[in-house]
Structures are given as C-alpha cells and as structure tokens.
Write a protein that holds these residues in place. Structure first.
Motif, mmCIF file in Angstrom:
data_model
loop_
_atom_site.group_PDB
_atom_site.id
_atom_site.type_symbol
_atom_site.label_atom_id
_atom_site.label_comp_id
_atom_site.label_asym_id
_atom_site.label_seq_id
_atom_site.Cartn_x
_atom_site.Cartn_y
_atom_site.Cartn_z
ATOM 1 N N ILE A 29 0.847 -1.188 0.000
ATOM 2 C CA ILE A 29 0.000 0.000 0.000
ATOM 3 C C ILE A 29 0.880 1.236 0.000
ATOM 4 N N HIS A 30 0.506 2.223 -0.813
ATOM 5 C CA HIS A 30 1.203 3.510 -0.845
ATOM 6 C C HIS A 30 0.196 4.591 -0.474
ATOM 7 N N GLY A 31 0.490 5.345 0.587
ATOM 8 C CA GLY A 31 -0.412 6.406 1.027
ATOM 9 C C GLY A 31 -0.507 6.463 2.532
ATOM 10 N N CYS A 32 -1.372 7.327 3.010
ATOM 11 C CA CYS A 32 -1.552 7.534 4.447
ATOM 12 C C CYS A 32 -2.725 6.695 4.942
ATOM 13 N N LEU A 33 -2.503 5.955 6.022
ATOM 14 C CA LEU A 33 -3.565 5.167 6.637
ATOM 15 C C LEU A 33 -4.047 5.913 7.871
ATOM 16 N N LYS A 34 -5.290 6.353 7.898
ATOM 17 C CA LYS A 34 -5.875 6.998 9.067
ATOM 18 C C LYS A 34 -6.801 5.978 9.710
ATOM 19 N N ILE A 41 -0.231 -5.423 10.268
ATOM 20 C CA ILE A 41 0.366 -5.284 8.948
ATOM 21 C C ILE A 41 1.406 -6.372 8.757
ATOM 22 N N ASP A 42 1.148 -7.244 7.791
ATOM 23 C CA ASP A 42 2.095 -8.293 7.443
ATOM 24 C C ASP A 42 2.687 -8.050 6.056
ATOM 25 N N GLY A 43 2.192 -7.044 5.361
ATOM 26 C CA GLY A 43 2.705 -6.689 4.046
ATOM 27 C C GLY A 43 3.578 -5.449 4.127
ATOM 28 N N LYS A 44 3.545 -4.640 3.079
ATOM 29 C CA LYS A 44 4.378 -3.432 3.010
ATOM 30 C C LYS A 44 3.486 -2.204 2.888
ATOM 31 N N LEU A 45 3.834 -1.162 3.638
ATOM 32 C CA LEU A 45 3.119 0.102 3.556
ATOM 33 C C LEU A 45 4.138 1.218 3.400
ATOM 34 N N VAL A 46 3.984 2.024 2.356
ATOM 35 C CA VAL A 46 4.832 3.185 2.140
ATOM 36 C C VAL A 46 3.957 4.398 2.403
ATOM 37 N N GLY A 47 4.196 5.085 3.511
ATOM 38 C CA GLY A 47 3.376 6.220 3.918
ATOM 39 C C GLY A 47 3.216 6.204 5.429
ATOM 40 N N THR A 48 2.422 7.110 5.942
ATOM 41 C CA THR A 48 2.242 7.214 7.391
ATOM 42 C C THR A 48 1.016 6.433 7.855
ATOM 43 N N ILE A 49 1.068 6.058 9.127
ATOM 44 C CA ILE A 49 -0.076 5.429 9.789
ATOM 45 C C ILE A 49 -0.419 6.326 10.963
ATOM 46 N N GLU A 50 -1.651 6.814 11.007
ATOM 47 C CA GLU A 50 -2.070 7.737 12.058
ATOM 48 C C GLU A 50 -3.336 7.254 12.729
ATOM 49 N N ALA A 51 -3.302 7.236 14.058
ATOM 50 C CA ALA A 51 -4.490 6.918 14.849
ATOM 51 C C ALA A 51 -4.754 8.093 15.773
ATOM 52 N N PRO A 52 -6.013 8.384 16.084
ATOM 53 C CA PRO A 52 -6.304 9.504 16.982
ATOM 54 C C PRO A 52 -5.734 9.263 18.377
ATOM 55 N N GLN A 53 -5.311 10.325 19.007
ATOM 56 C CA GLN A 53 -4.701 10.230 20.331
ATOM 57 C C GLN A 53 -5.699 9.812 21.399
ATOM 58 N N ASP A 54 -6.974 10.132 21.213
ATOM 59 C CA ASP A 54 -7.976 9.836 22.238
ATOM 60 C C ASP A 54 -8.514 8.402 22.166
ATOM 61 N N GLY A 55 -8.050 7.597 21.211
ATOM 62 C CA GLY A 55 -8.515 6.216 21.098
ATOM 63 C C GLY A 55 -7.529 5.249 21.729
ATOM 64 N N THR A 56 -7.874 3.980 21.703
ATOM 65 C CA THR A 56 -6.967 2.941 22.201
ATOM 66 C C THR A 56 -6.642 2.004 21.040
ATOM 67 N N PRO A 63 6.184 -9.997 11.703
ATOM 68 C CA PRO A 63 7.568 -10.305 11.346
ATOM 69 C C PRO A 63 7.897 -10.081 9.869
ATOM 70 N N ASN A 64 6.902 -10.221 8.994
ATOM 71 C CA ASN A 64 7.108 -9.985 7.562
ATOM 72 C C ASN A 64 6.674 -8.592 7.142
ATOM 73 N N GLY A 65 6.135 -7.808 8.076
ATOM 74 C CA GLY A 65 5.652 -6.469 7.765
ATOM 75 C C GLY A 65 6.789 -5.474 7.583
ATOM 76 N N GLU A 66 6.537 -4.497 6.726
ATOM 77 C CA GLU A 66 7.530 -3.457 6.462
ATOM 78 C C GLU A 66 6.820 -2.122 6.280
ATOM 79 N N ILE A 67 7.272 -1.118 7.023
ATOM 80 C CA ILE A 67 6.697 0.219 6.948
ATOM 81 C C ILE A 67 7.793 1.189 6.540
ATOM 82 N N GLU A 68 7.510 2.020 5.549
ATOM 83 C CA GLU A 68 8.396 3.112 5.179
ATOM 84 C C GLU A 68 7.615 4.395 5.438
#
Length: 151
Positions: A29-34, A41-56, A63-68
């Motif tokens: 995946i290429h892009g931002c994940l909100k 994530i067991d695949g590859k993600l190029v982009g940011t991952i953002e979760a709200p601060q007020d959530g859990t 082990p096979n996941g990769e984030i750029e």
C-alpha cells in the motif's frame, strides 16, 4: 537436584488482540492510513499510519511487515521493519526480530533482546498534549544530533 529451567516464552508475547483490519503478506500500500480501529500489517506500507490520540488503537507490524513512514498510535508493536519514526501515546514494544530505523517517542517501552534500533528514544508523559511533545522532542533530537549527547 539443581536443574536449570529454560525459558519457554519470550518476555514479550503478542497479545490476543482482535484486528478487524489486516494487511496481508502479499499486499503493498502507498499512502496515508488513518485508523479508527486496530490494524495488523504483514505486508508493506509506504506512507504514514495515524491513529487519533484519544482512542486505544494498536498497530502491529508482523515479522514480515515493512513500513516506510511514521507510525502514530496508542500502542505500537514491531516485529518487522520500520524505516520511520514511532510515536506511541501509551506503549511501544519492539520484538527481537524487529529493525527500527527512526526516532521513538513513547510513554512506556519494552525492547526484546536482539532487537535492532537506530535513532533517538524519548520518553513522554502518557497522552501528553501534542504541541508540548513535538517541541520537547524536537529540542532533544536537535541537541542529540549536534552534540551527540541527550539532554
């Protein structure tokens, strides 16, 4: 009489969390994940991952996941590779198989023996105001980069 006990479990064990979202091993995946829910994530993600601060919300990089890109969430567990900064509002866990190339901001951290980290680690107050975190982190990072010594 004196038998040695071998540990059969590692100090950090992946929890039995429920993930409604799973990015499979063959996905890229290429892009931002909100996020609105936890993700594994067991695949590859190029982009940011953002979760709200007020959530859990948890982000687990298998082990096979990769984030750029950066990962921002309440709880972050890394068993794969991250080339980017981590910001765990509550907890960051780095497994033995992990490689993290980036700075880590955390309220609580656990690092397994054998994990590979390259970057600045900065402890913050749990769920601290974002503006204060960023200013303090930037100042500490600048000082460490220019002098080689943390504050």
């Amino acid at each position: 009489m004196f038998k040695s006990k071998k540990a059969t479990r590692t100090p950090l064990v992946m929890g039995q969390e429920k993930f409604d979202t799973l990015i499979g091993r063959n996905a890229e995946i290429h892009g931002c994940l909100k996020l609105r829910e936890s993700v594994r994530i067991d695949g590859k993600l190029v982009g940011t991952i953002e979760a709200p601060q007020d959530g859990t919300i948890s982000v687990v990089i298998g082990p096979n996941g990769e984030i750029e890109g950066d990962v921002i969430a309440s709880r972050i567990i890394v068993a794969g590779k991250v080339s980017g900064n981590l910001h765990g509002f509550e907890r960051v866990e780095i497994m033995a198989s992990a490689l993290v190339l980036g700075d880590i901001k955390y309220a609580s951290i656990a690092v397994e023996h054998g994990a590979r980290l390259q970057g600045v680690m900065l402890q913050i107050e749990a769920r601290e105001d974002n503006a204060g975190i960023d200013l303090a982190a930037q100042a500490a990072i600048r000082k460490a980069q220019t002098t080689g010594q943390p504050e």
